[in-house]
Design a protein around this motif. Structure first.
Motif, short mmCIF file in Angstrom:
data_model
loop_
_atom_site.label_atom_id
_atom_site.label_comp_id
_atom_site.label_asym_id
_atom_site.label_seq_id
_atom_site.Cartn_x
_atom_site.Cartn_y
_atom_site.Cartn_z
N PHE A 1 32.85 37.95 35.65
CA PHE A 1 33.50 37.29 36.77
C PHE A 1 34.70 36.47 36.30
O PHE A 1 35.79 36.53 36.88
CB PHE A 1 32.49 36.40 37.52
N GLU A 2 34.51 35.70 35.23
CA GLU A 2 35.59 34.88 34.69
C GLU A 2 36.75 35.75 34.20
O GLU A 2 37.92 35.40 34.37
CB GLU A 2 35.09 34.00 33.55
N CYS A 3 36.44 36.87 33.59
CA CYS A 3 37.48 37.78 33.11
C CYS A 3 38.28 38.34 34.28
O CYS A 3 39.52 38.36 34.25
CB CYS A 3 36.84 38.92 32.32
N LYS A 4 37.60 38.77 35.32
CA LYS A 4 38.30 39.30 36.49
C LYS A 4 39.12 38.21 37.19
O LYS A 4 40.22 38.47 37.67
CB LYS A 4 37.29 39.91 37.49
N ARG A 5 38.58 37.00 37.24
CA ARG A 5 39.30 35.90 37.87
C ARG A 5 40.56 35.55 37.08
O ARG A 5 41.59 35.20 37.65
CB ARG A 5 38.40 34.69 38.02
N SER A 6 40.48 35.67 35.76
CA SER A 6 41.64 35.34 34.93
C SER A 6 42.79 36.31 35.15
O SER A 6 43.93 35.99 34.84
CB SER A 6 41.25 35.29 33.46
N LEU A 7 42.50 37.48 35.68
CA LEU A 7 43.57 38.44 35.99
C LEU A 7 44.44 37.96 37.14
O LEU A 7 45.61 38.31 37.23
CB LEU A 7 42.98 39.81 36.33
N LEU A 8 43.86 37.16 38.02
CA LEU A 8 44.58 36.67 39.20
C LEU A 8 45.23 35.32 38.97
O LEU A 8 46.12 34.93 39.74
CB LEU A 8 43.63 36.56 40.39
N ASP A 9 44.79 34.60 37.95
CA ASP A 9 45.29 33.26 37.68
C ASP A 9 46.62 33.34 36.92
O ASP A 9 46.67 33.85 35.80
CB ASP A 9 44.26 32.49 36.86
N ALA A 10 47.68 32.84 37.50
CA ALA A 10 49.00 32.91 36.89
C ALA A 10 49.07 32.12 35.59
O ALA A 10 49.82 32.48 34.69
CB ALA A 10 50.06 32.43 37.86
#
Length: 84
Positions: free
Chosen positions: A65-74
């Motif tokens: 989840f954290e990895c996928k979220r980091s894809l969206l975080d600028a």
């Protein structure tokens, strides 16, 4: 046909999918868990975990989840993706 390259001069066909390593580890973990071997679906085991789901699988789920979220975080573009 010539091979296409991206901005990092890597062949496009050889690029990895983001978070693929965590996805594969989570898949392996949940498929080998007693929850799935007991007859439940993997999705059901992850969305409604009980004592048959190992803590390792739940930690992998959070890391994925954290990895996928980091894809969206600028801000993560400067620090790099989490996971592998």
């Amino acid at each position: 046909m010539p091979q296409k390259y991206d901005v990092d001069d890597e062949p496009i066909a050889q690029q990895t999918v983001p978070c693929q390593g965590l996805r594969e580890e989570l898949k392996t973990c949940i498929m080998n868990s007693p929850c799935v071997k007991g007859g439940r679906l993997p999705k059901d085991c992850l969305t409604h975990p009980d004592h048959t789901v190992p803590d390792e699988c739940l930690q992998l789920k959070w890391s994925f989840f954290e990895c996928k979220r980091s894809l969206l975080d600028a801000r993560q573009r400067f620090r790099g993706r989490k996971g592998y």
